[in-house]
Scaffold this motif. Structure first.
Motif, mmCIF file in Angstrom:
data_model
loop_
_atom_site.group_PDB
_atom_site.id
_atom_site.type_symbol
_atom_site.label_atom_id
_atom_site.label_comp_id
_atom_site.label_asym_id
_atom_site.label_seq_id
_atom_site.Cartn_x
_atom_site.Cartn_y
_atom_site.Cartn_z
ATOM 1 N N ALA A 29 -9.281 -1.170 15.177
ATOM 2 C CA ALA A 29 -10.225 -2.290 15.216
ATOM 3 C C ALA A 29 -9.870 -3.218 16.383
ATOM 4 O O ALA A 29 -10.744 -3.672 17.122
ATOM 5 N N ARG A 32 -10.792 -1.595 19.660
ATOM 6 C CA ARG A 32 -12.223 -1.708 19.962
ATOM 7 C C ARG A 32 -12.576 -3.115 20.411
ATOM 8 O O ARG A 32 -13.386 -3.318 21.311
ATOM 9 N N LEU A 228 -6.299 17.169 8.407
ATOM 10 C CA LEU A 228 -7.548 16.504 8.043
ATOM 11 C C LEU A 228 -8.602 16.642 9.126
ATOM 12 O O LEU A 228 -9.780 16.857 8.857
ATOM 13 N N LEU B 10 -8.689 -6.374 7.413
ATOM 14 C CA LEU B 10 -8.555 -5.119 8.162
ATOM 15 C C LEU B 10 -9.837 -4.290 8.018
ATOM 16 O O LEU B 10 -10.380 -3.780 8.995
ATOM 17 N N GLU B 13 -12.837 -5.966 9.780
ATOM 18 C CA GLU B 13 -12.745 -5.783 11.229
ATOM 19 C C GLU B 13 -13.017 -4.322 11.600
ATOM 20 O O GLU B 13 -13.743 -4.034 12.546
ATOM 21 N N PHE B 14 -12.468 -3.425 10.804
ATOM 22 C CA PHE B 14 -12.616 -2.006 11.118
ATOM 23 C C PHE B 14 -14.082 -1.583 11.104
ATOM 24 O O PHE B 14 -14.559 -0.883 11.995
ATOM 25 N N PHE B 15 -14.810 -2.026 10.053
ATOM 26 C CA PHE B 15 -16.220 -1.620 9.950
ATOM 27 C C PHE B 15 -17.169 -2.641 10.589
ATOM 28 O O PHE B 15 -18.383 -2.511 10.485
ATOM 29 N N GLU B 16 -16.575 -3.679 11.205
ATOM 30 C CA GLU B 16 -17.361 -4.728 11.874
ATOM 31 C C GLU B 16 -18.376 -5.344 10.924
ATOM 32 O O GLU B 16 -19.583 -5.413 11.207
ATOM 33 N N LEU B 37 -15.258 10.846 10.558
ATOM 34 C CA LEU B 37 -14.458 10.393 11.703
ATOM 35 C C LEU B 37 -13.806 9.042 11.386
ATOM 36 O O LEU B 37 -12.611 8.835 11.614
ATOM 37 N N VAL B 40 -10.778 9.322 9.103
ATOM 38 C CA VAL B 40 -9.541 9.713 9.797
ATOM 39 C C VAL B 40 -8.932 8.515 10.520
ATOM 40 O O VAL B 40 -7.728 8.247 10.435
ATOM 41 N N GLN B 41 -9.807 7.785 11.208
ATOM 42 C CA GLN B 41 -9.306 6.637 11.978
ATOM 43 C C GLN B 41 -8.757 5.563 11.039
ATOM 44 O O GLN B 41 -7.725 4.947 11.308
ATOM 45 N N ILE B 43 -7.469 5.951 8.050
ATOM 46 C CA ILE B 43 -6.194 6.355 7.446
ATOM 47 C C ILE B 43 -5.037 6.025 8.395
ATOM 48 O O ILE B 43 -4.019 5.459 7.998
ATOM 49 N N THR B 44 -5.219 6.343 9.672
ATOM 50 C CA THR B 44 -4.161 6.043 10.649
ATOM 51 C C THR B 44 -3.893 4.539 10.696
ATOM 52 O O THR B 44 -2.747 4.100 10.733
ATOM 53 N N ASP B 45 -4.971 3.748 10.695
ATOM 54 C CA ASP B 45 -4.805 2.292 10.750
ATOM 55 C C ASP B 45 -4.087 1.761 9.505
ATOM 56 O O ASP B 45 -3.208 0.903 9.595
ATOM 57 N N GLU B 47 -2.095 3.427 7.439
ATOM 58 C CA GLU B 47 -0.707 3.888 7.398
ATOM 59 C C GLU B 47 0.162 3.027 8.311
ATOM 60 O O GLU B 47 1.287 2.680 7.982
ATOM 61 N N ARG B 48 -0.397 2.686 9.436
ATOM 62 C CA ARG B 48 0.336 1.878 10.403
ATOM 63 C C ARG B 48 0.508 0.437 9.889
ATOM 64 O O ARG B 48 1.596 -0.114 9.927
ATOM 65 N N PHE B 54 -0.139 8.409 2.948
ATOM 66 C CA PHE B 54 -0.902 8.827 1.774
ATOM 67 C C PHE B 54 -0.674 10.302 1.523
ATOM 68 O O PHE B 54 -0.439 11.076 2.455
ATOM 69 N N ILE B 59 -5.987 10.783 -0.383
ATOM 70 C CA ILE B 59 -6.892 10.677 0.757
ATOM 71 C C ILE B 59 -8.327 11.036 0.380
ATOM 72 O O ILE B 59 -9.263 10.365 0.798
#
Lengths: 617, 84
Positions: A29, A32, A228, B10, B13-16, B37, B40-41, B43-45, B47-48, B54, B59
């Motif tokens: 996020a 972007r 995945l 989070l 912001e991620f999905f605006e 898509l 996947v993105q 999950i990475t965010d 986890e970080r 997970f 998942i």
């Protein structure tokens, strides 16, 4: 992180902060958001357009914004295009005209063992060793085939081939290493092939993902997201990978620093020679003198691949020289420095002076000094100078040399390898020029030149010159290989390079002229005309101009148009076309247009001989 | 800032999404942008951001704010009434 901070140094604070937050958090996020913030900048603040195609055997779509951000930070107006997943040959085979966009400025092929050579992960299930070896041979042929296909369909576009990283997720690493046809040996054969192709072919480069992955370690990978989405990179790995790609492409758009100016005391050796005497200095094979010794090795290597060294030291010259002459383990020699400024003047003043003497801009300089004061003063007085170290610690300084991308280049040319010697000779020549009548002096240099058509054999050097030459450059058009190629292919164009040899040796290609035939009335338009700063003041421009005029007359061109486009650095050639007898047509802002009609022959300089041909009268 | 405070922003912001989006509306059925898509993105965010990883069973269930919250809680990320 330090590298990216330097890249984005010219962005406004809002954008800088957005990028740093994005990089620190690695959150998509925020990445972007940073990208949106960069897109708000005016084009000139964002850098040149850089169209990049990435073809991959694994799925890069989930990390697309990360790739975009990294490339935008170069800085560039990056346009990233991802080819369909694992369709490398199919995508390259499409002709440029069949696609909606034209050719890119760079193309990247990324592959990994999981798709390219999956049999190697299970050697005993795949006919190890003979059948597996035969399979590896097929992969080698495939790699070669991809390159051939690229050269047929996108000739002139730089191609970056990735090496194959060792996989992270597989069983029995001990056994994998025991046979040259095993997993590791097989990967190594493929990678060796990739290095060989890049060595042998112009315009093919290596994106060494294998070495990148080795530096990053296991943490760059995430088996879960790989299962995945066939995307193997962890959040940290994604960013590292994208920045690594950006760094590898950076030399295409950003010239490297040409000069490293550095301090002496507590840098090249430990201690202060004026205070401690030579006996009190630390340099040698024991700690901590070995750190300084290693630093010297790095500097010599830089010098040998074309980075000029300048010594800036506040010292009595006799003391400094004594260090060079008397320290038994000293590797660097006094003469390894193209210029030495050893006195009590301000270092920023000495650096400006050195830049003048070398005919180079201060923005081509990098600087190392153990003194916080000296670094700060340099930062304030000449912000264009790149300061490499941030602390007095010699190991830190050594690390900053290992980490910096300031001297990155994709190819080290013969000219680069000779640069130190050339500049030293030039300095000697400048002294000579004051002593004698100029023409007698020029004659004494015994210059002869060859006029070459621009083509595959000299393209690398010509593109480098187009990208770097600032002072003697009439239009400063930074053509990429692709753009140059299209000029060469345009009917009636004249594209010449001048190679100079003098009594000191072969100086290589030092001048370039490109002229394009316009559609109407046999008008030739001079697109670019430039002379390397190493060959200024010797009349090579007159020689190349005469050669071009001769060609123009041979092909019955009727008139010749040229322009001088003024920049902050090319004041040297403001009146060049007036001197060459062209008529001023109009001035429009920074651009002055000239005309020569009819195209009368031009006299070749009497002090230069032309090898094999004669031009003009 | 506790995890409760971090998860919602989070996702917004991620999905605006607008800041006043109710958490119960953050679900895959309601958000066209939440495709495979994005999963996947995301999950990475996650986890970080929460230093977790997970497992596969989790998942496939990460389809809404509430399910993500539950999954994080099971990983030992404290939420809601916890004292942090």
């Amino acid at each position: 992180m330090n590298v990216i901070r330097q890249w984005i140094g010219s962005f406004p604070e809002v954008q800088r902060n957005a990028v740093i937050q994005a990089v620190e958090s690695a959150s998509l996020a925020k990445i972007r958001r940073a990208l949106r913030s960069l897109h708000e900048l005016a084009p000139e603040q964002r850098g040149p357009v850089l169209a990049v195609e990435i073809l991959s055997t694994f799925n890069l779509e989930p990390i697309f914004p990360v790739l975009e951000l990294a490339l935008n930070c170069l800085p560039s107006r990056a346009q990233v295009r991802l080819a369909p997943l694992d369709d490398i040959e199919g995508y390259i085979s499409q002709s440029a005209s069949a696609r909606s966009q034209g050719l890119p400025h760079a193309r990247i092929v990324v592959w990994r063992v999981e798709e390219l050579l999956p049999e190697a992960l299970y050697p005993f299930s795949n006919g190890f060793p003979e059948q597996l070896a035969a399979r590896v041979d097929k992969v080698l042929a495939r790699v070669e085939g991809v390159v051939n296909l690229h050269e047929r369909n996108a000739h002139g576009v730089p191609l970056f081939l990735s090496t194959i990283p060792l996989p992270v997720n597989f069983g029995n690493p001990v056994s994998a290493a025991q046979h040259c046809r095993g997993l590791f040996g097989s990967i190594s054969r493929v990678n060796q092939k990739i290095y060989e192709i890049a060595t042998a072919r112009d315009g093919i480069y290596v994106l060494d993902v294998a070495s990148w992955a080795a530096f990053e370690g296991r943490a760059h990978e995430d088996a879960l997201v790989d299962f995945l989405a066939r995307q193997p990179l962890s959040a940290k790995g994604q960013l590292g990978f994208a920045l690594f790609i950006a760094r590898c492409l950076r030399p295409l758009i950003t010239p490297r620093r040409k000069v490293l100016a550095l301090d002496l005391d507590n840098t090249l050796w430990g201690g202060v020679v004026g205070e401690d005497g030579v006996a009190g200095l630390t340099l040698g094979h024991e700690f901590p003198g070995n750190v300084h010794l290693r630093l010297q090795r790095e500097l010599i290597e830089l010098r040998n691949r074309g980075v000029l060294l300048v010594l800036l030291s506040k010292n009595n010259e006799a003391d400094a020289r004594q260090g060079f002459d008397s320290l038994p383990d000293m590797l660097l020699k006094w003469d390894d420095f193209a210029i030495r400024k050893v006195d009590w003047n301000h270092k920023h003043e000495n650096l400006r002076e050195a830049a003048r003497e070398l005919s180079l801009g201060v923005d081509t300089f990098a600087f190392i000094d153990d003194s916080d004061y000296e670094r700060e003063q340099m930062r304030q007085f000449i912000p264009e100078v790149l300061i490499l170290n941030e602390s007095p610690d010699p190991l830190h300084t050594l690390r900053s040399l290992w980490d910096t991308d300031a001297f990155d280049s994709l190819a080290v040319t013969e000219e680069d390898r000779r640069r130190h010697r050339d500049y030293t000779i030039r300095a000697a020549r400048d002294v000579g020029a004051h002593q004698d009548d100029l023409e007698t002096f020029l004659k004494s240099l015994e210059m002869d030149v060859t006029i070459e058509e621009i083509g595959p054999s000299n393209m690398e050097r010509v593109v480098t010159m187009l990208g770097k030459t600032n002072q003697f450059n009439l239009t400063t058009r930074r053509h990429s290989r692709v753009q140059l190629q299209s000029i060469l292919e345009s009917p009636g164009s004249i594209a010449l390079a001048l190679r100079l040899r003098d009594k000191f040796g072969d100086q290589g290609i030092v001048a370039v002229l490109l002229a394009i035939l316009s559609g109407d009335n046999g008008t030739l338009i001079v697109d670019s005309f430039l002379v390397s700063c190493r060959a200024l003041g010797r009349g090579v421009e007159d020689a190349l101009w005469a050669a071009m005029v001769d060609r123009a007359r041979q092909q019955n061109a009727r008139r010749l148009e040229a322009a001088y486009i003024s920049t902050a650095k090319n004041g040297l050639v403001t009146d060049l076309y007036d001197r060459l007898g062209l008529r001023r047509m109009q001035q429009d802002g920074e651009s002055t247009r000239y005309l020569l009609e009819p195209i009368v022959p031009v006299k070749f300089p009497s002090w230069i001989s032309l090898k094999g041909q004669s031009y003009g009268s | 800032m506790g995890p409760e405070d971090r998860l919602l922003p989070l996702l917004l912001e991620f999905f605006e999404l607008p800041a006043d989006t109710p958490p119960e509306n953050i679900r895959q059925q309601l958000l066209p942008a939440w495709d495979s898509l994005a999963t996947v993105q995301l999950i990475t965010d996650l986890e970080r951001a929460f230093s977790v990883s997970f497992d596969i069973e989790e998942i496939v269930r990460l389809r809404s704010y509430q399910e993500i919250r539950d999954a994080l809680s099971r990983q030992g990320v404290p939420f809601d009434n916890s004292p942090d």
